[in-house]
Scaffold this motif. Sequence first.
Motif, PDB file in Angstrom:
ATOM      1  N   PRO A  94      49.440  -6.966 -35.123  1.00 31.86           N
ATOM      2  CA  PRO A  94      50.734  -7.423 -34.642  1.00 31.86           C
ATOM      3  C   PRO A  94      50.738  -8.954 -34.594  1.00 31.86           C
ATOM      4  O   PRO A  94      49.782  -9.571 -34.110  1.00 31.86           O
ATOM      5  CB  PRO A  94      50.827  -6.846 -33.229  1.00 31.86           C
ATOM      6  N   LEU A  95      51.798  -9.559 -35.108  1.00 36.34           N
ATOM      7  CA  LEU A  95      51.893 -11.012 -35.200  1.00 36.34           C
ATOM      8  C   LEU A  95      53.197 -11.493 -34.573  1.00 36.34           C
ATOM      9  O   LEU A  95      54.210 -10.795 -34.631  1.00 36.34           O
ATOM     10  CB  LEU A  95      51.845 -11.447 -36.675  1.00 36.34           C
ATOM     11  N   LEU A  96      53.133 -12.687 -33.985  1.00 32.16           N
ATOM     12  CA  LEU A  96      54.313 -13.317 -33.390  1.00 32.16           C
ATOM     13  C   LEU A  96      54.510 -14.691 -34.006  1.00 32.16           C
ATOM     14  O   LEU A  96      53.537 -15.419 -34.204  1.00 32.16           O
ATOM     15  CB  LEU A  96      54.111 -13.547 -31.896  1.00 32.16           C
ATOM     16  N   LEU A  97      55.759 -15.042 -34.277  1.00 28.41           N
ATOM     17  CA  LEU A  97      56.111 -16.399 -34.656  1.00 28.41           C
ATOM     18  C   LEU A  97      56.500 -17.128 -33.385  1.00 28.41           C
ATOM     19  O   LEU A  97      57.403 -16.694 -32.662  1.00 28.41           O
ATOM     20  CB  LEU A  97      57.289 -16.408 -35.638  1.00 28.41           C
ATOM     21  N   LEU A  98      55.776 -18.222 -33.107  1.00 28.36           N
ATOM     22  CA  LEU A  98      56.083 -19.056 -31.948  1.00 28.36           C
ATOM     23  C   LEU A  98      56.698 -20.357 -32.436  1.00 28.36           C
ATOM     24  O   LEU A  98      56.146 -21.021 -33.311  1.00 28.36           O
ATOM     25  CB  LEU A  98      54.817 -19.371 -31.150  1.00 28.36           C
ATOM     26  N   GLU A 130      57.713 -23.903 -30.834  1.00 25.66           N
ATOM     27  CA  GLU A 130      57.526 -24.663 -29.588  1.00 25.66           C
ATOM     28  C   GLU A 130      57.014 -23.726 -28.487  1.00 25.66           C
ATOM     29  O   GLU A 130      57.478 -23.778 -27.352  1.00 25.66           O
ATOM     30  CB  GLU A 130      58.833 -25.333 -29.163  1.00 25.66           C
ATOM     31  N   ASN A 131      56.088 -22.828 -28.838  1.00 24.94           N
ATOM     32  CA  ASN A 131      55.473 -21.855 -27.922  1.00 24.94           C
ATOM     33  C   ASN A 131      56.419 -20.757 -27.429  1.00 24.94           C
ATOM     34  O   ASN A 131      56.057 -20.000 -26.548  1.00 24.94           O
ATOM     35  CB  ASN A 131      54.792 -22.540 -26.732  1.00 24.94           C
ATOM     36  N   THR A 132      57.619 -20.672 -27.988  1.00 29.15           N
ATOM     37  CA  THR A 132      58.563 -19.611 -27.625  1.00 29.15           C
ATOM     38  C   THR A 132      58.566 -18.556 -28.727  1.00 29.15           C
ATOM     39  O   THR A 132      58.790 -18.885 -29.892  1.00 29.15           O
ATOM     40  CB  THR A 132      59.986 -20.188 -27.473  1.00 29.15           C
ATOM     41  N   PRO A 133      58.313 -17.278 -28.386  1.00 27.51           N
ATOM     42  CA  PRO A 133      58.334 -16.215 -29.401  1.00 27.51           C
ATOM     43  C   PRO A 133      59.737 -16.026 -29.973  1.00 27.51           C
ATOM     44  O   PRO A 133      60.688 -15.805 -29.223  1.00 27.51           O
ATOM     45  CB  PRO A 133      57.896 -14.968 -28.631  1.00 27.51           C
ATOM     46  N   VAL A 134      59.866 -16.148 -31.302  1.00 22.89           N
ATOM     47  CA  VAL A 134      61.163 -15.952 -31.940  1.00 22.89           C
ATOM     48  C   VAL A 134      61.131 -14.868 -33.019  1.00 22.89           C
ATOM     49  O   VAL A 134      62.178 -14.425 -33.470  1.00 22.89           O
ATOM     50  CB  VAL A 134      61.732 -17.259 -32.553  1.00 22.89           C
ATOM     51  N   GLY A 135      59.935 -14.429 -33.431  1.00 23.69           N
ATOM     52  CA  GLY A 135      59.842 -13.415 -34.472  1.00 23.69           C
ATOM     53  C   GLY A 135      58.598 -12.571 -34.310  1.00 23.69           C
ATOM     54  O   GLY A 135      57.630 -12.991 -33.666  1.00 23.69           O
ATOM     55  N   ALA A 136      58.645 -11.370 -34.885  1.00 22.93           N
ATOM     56  CA  ALA A 136      57.524 -10.443 -34.794  1.00 22.93           C
ATOM     57  C   ALA A 136      57.395  -9.672 -36.103  1.00 22.93           C
ATOM     58  O   ALA A 136      58.386  -9.437 -36.799  1.00 22.93           O
ATOM     59  CB  ALA A 136      57.737  -9.460 -33.640  1.00 22.93           C
ATOM     60  N   ALA A 137      56.172  -9.288 -36.409  1.00 22.46           N
ATOM     61  CA  ALA A 137      55.897  -8.446 -37.575  1.00 22.46           C
ATOM     62  C   ALA A 137      54.528  -7.825 -37.360  1.00 22.46           C
ATOM     63  O   ALA A 137      53.755  -8.268 -36.502  1.00 22.46           O
ATOM     64  CB  ALA A 137      55.906  -9.255 -38.864  1.00 22.46           C
ATOM     65  N   PHE A 154      47.825 -19.633 -37.094  1.00 20.82           N
ATOM     66  CA  PHE A 154      48.139 -20.118 -38.431  1.00 20.82           C
ATOM     67  C   PHE A 154      49.254 -21.138 -38.285  1.00 20.82           C
ATOM     68  O   PHE A 154      50.425 -20.835 -38.468  1.00 20.82           O
ATOM     69  CB  PHE A 154      48.517 -18.952 -39.345  1.00 20.82           C
ATOM     70  N   PRO A 155      48.874 -22.374 -37.907  1.00 23.81           N
ATOM     71  CA  PRO A 155      49.904 -23.372 -37.617  1.00 23.81           C
ATOM     72  C   PRO A 155      50.590 -23.884 -38.870  1.00 23.81           C
ATOM     73  O   PRO A 155      50.019 -23.900 -39.952  1.00 23.81           O
ATOM     74  CB  PRO A 155      49.126 -24.497 -36.928  1.00 23.81           C
ATOM     75  N   ASN A 156      51.799 -24.313 -38.654  1.00 27.23           N
ATOM     76  CA  ASN A 156      52.568 -24.984 -39.688  1.00 27.23           C
ATOM     77  C   ASN A 156      51.864 -26.296 -40.009  1.00 27.23           C
ATOM     78  O   ASN A 156      51.513 -27.048 -39.115  1.00 27.23           O
ATOM     79  CB  ASN A 156      53.973 -25.250 -39.139  1.00 27.23           C
ATOM     80  N   ASP A 157      51.635 -26.575 -41.274  1.00 21.86           N
ATOM     81  CA  ASP A 157      50.982 -27.828 -41.650  1.00 21.86           C
ATOM     82  C   ASP A 157      51.924 -28.709 -42.469  1.00 21.86           C
ATOM     83  O   ASP A 157      51.497 -29.595 -43.182  1.00 21.86           O
ATOM     84  CB  ASP A 157      49.678 -27.570 -42.405  1.00 21.86           C
ATOM     85  N   GLU A 158      53.216 -28.454 -42.366  1.00 20.51           N
ATOM     86  CA  GLU A 158      54.195 -29.179 -43.175  1.00 20.51           C
ATOM     87  C   GLU A 158      54.921 -30.258 -42.380  1.00 20.51           C
ATOM     88  O   GLU A 158      55.855 -30.866 -42.861  1.00 20.51           O
ATOM     89  CB  GLU A 158      55.202 -28.190 -43.774  1.00 20.51           C
ATOM     90  N   GLY A 159      54.510 -30.490 -41.124  1.00 19.57           N
ATOM     91  CA  GLY A 159      55.075 -31.566 -40.344  1.00 19.57           C
ATOM     92  C   GLY A 159      56.498 -31.353 -39.864  1.00 19.57           C
ATOM     93  O   GLY A 159      57.164 -32.288 -39.475  1.00 19.57           O
ATOM     94  N   VAL A 194      52.089 -18.838 -36.313  1.00 21.52           N
ATOM     95  CA  VAL A 194      52.033 -17.386 -36.243  1.00 21.52           C
ATOM     96  C   VAL A 194      50.709 -17.044 -35.588  1.00 21.52           C
ATOM     97  O   VAL A 194      49.659 -17.537 -36.012  1.00 21.52           O
ATOM     98  CB  VAL A 194      52.154 -16.754 -37.650  1.00 21.52           C
ATOM     99  N   VAL A 195      50.772 -16.233 -34.532  1.00 21.98           N
ATOM    100  CA  VAL A 195      49.563 -15.849 -33.800  1.00 21.98           C
ATOM    101  C   VAL A 195      49.436 -14.332 -33.766  1.00 21.98           C
ATOM    102  O   VAL A 195      50.432 -13.612 -33.806  1.00 21.98           O
ATOM    103  CB  VAL A 195      49.560 -16.397 -32.352  1.00 21.98           C
ATOM    104  N   GLN A 196      48.196 -13.897 -33.694  1.00 20.89           N
ATOM    105  CA  GLN A 196      47.935 -12.474 -33.513  1.00 20.89           C
ATOM    106  C   GLN A 196      48.201 -12.139 -32.054  1.00 20.89           C
ATOM    107  O   GLN A 196      47.761 -12.850 -31.150  1.00 20.89           O
ATOM    108  CB  GLN A 196      46.490 -12.162 -33.885  1.00 20.89           C
ATOM    109  N   VAL A 197      48.951 -11.060 -31.813  1.00 19.29           N
ATOM    110  CA  VAL A 197      49.303 -10.655 -30.451  1.00 19.29           C
ATOM    111  C   VAL A 197      48.045 -10.205 -29.720  1.00 19.29           C
ATOM    112  O   VAL A 197      47.288  -9.369 -30.236  1.00 19.29           O
ATOM    113  CB  VAL A 197      50.341  -9.514 -30.478  1.00 19.29           C
ATOM    114  N   SER A 198      47.817 -10.775 -28.525  1.00 21.97           N
ATOM    115  CA  SER A 198      46.669 -10.338 -27.736  1.00 21.97           C
ATOM    116  C   SER A 198      46.975 -10.321 -26.242  1.00 21.97           C
ATOM    117  O   SER A 198      46.610  -9.388 -25.555  1.00 21.97           O
ATOM    118  CB  SER A 198      45.441 -11.223 -28.018  1.00 21.97           C
TER     119      SER A 198
END
Length: 155
Positions: free
Chosen positions: A60-64, A66-73, A6-11, A17-21
């Motif tokens: 489980p979801l991760l906020l990336l 620049e490809n670095t995990p910074v958040g989880a929910a 679910f990429p940011n589309d606001e530039g 946010v990706v599903q953990v796999s």
Amino acid sequence: MNEPRFPNDEGEDAWMVVQVSSDEHWNAYHDIRRAVLFEARGLIGYEANHPDDRRDGHFPLLLLLENTPVGAARLDLTEQTACVRTVAIRAECQGKGYGRMLMAGLEKFASQHEVKRLLVNAARDAVGFYEALGWTVIEAGGETPVLTKELRTGP
């Protein structure tokens, strides 16, 4: 890769946010939650292999950033309602808008699963964060107030 994104589309900054796999993402997911929700609060007993994290309907979801995990929910789906669980942003990343990004991706994910309403049992010190994002307190008593938010559904 087949994982939902679910990429940011606001530039702005490159975030998604990706599903953990992958194992790498599972490790980051647990590291963030253990550090923020347990160690920073003086709690012990974090269980990285808790069955709820892999239960059907639990995402489980991760906020990336620049490809670095910074958040989880985690989002637990139950028909048209979903529960938001264990929201955490790395300590050094807090207060920079990343929680808002994580929640935006989580809400988009929930909407795409036709969720109409979200619920969260929030830590008392997080109630203001949720209220700023449009959540409403429905049970103020107890250690973890319950908040809700209605969502638009669809693509």
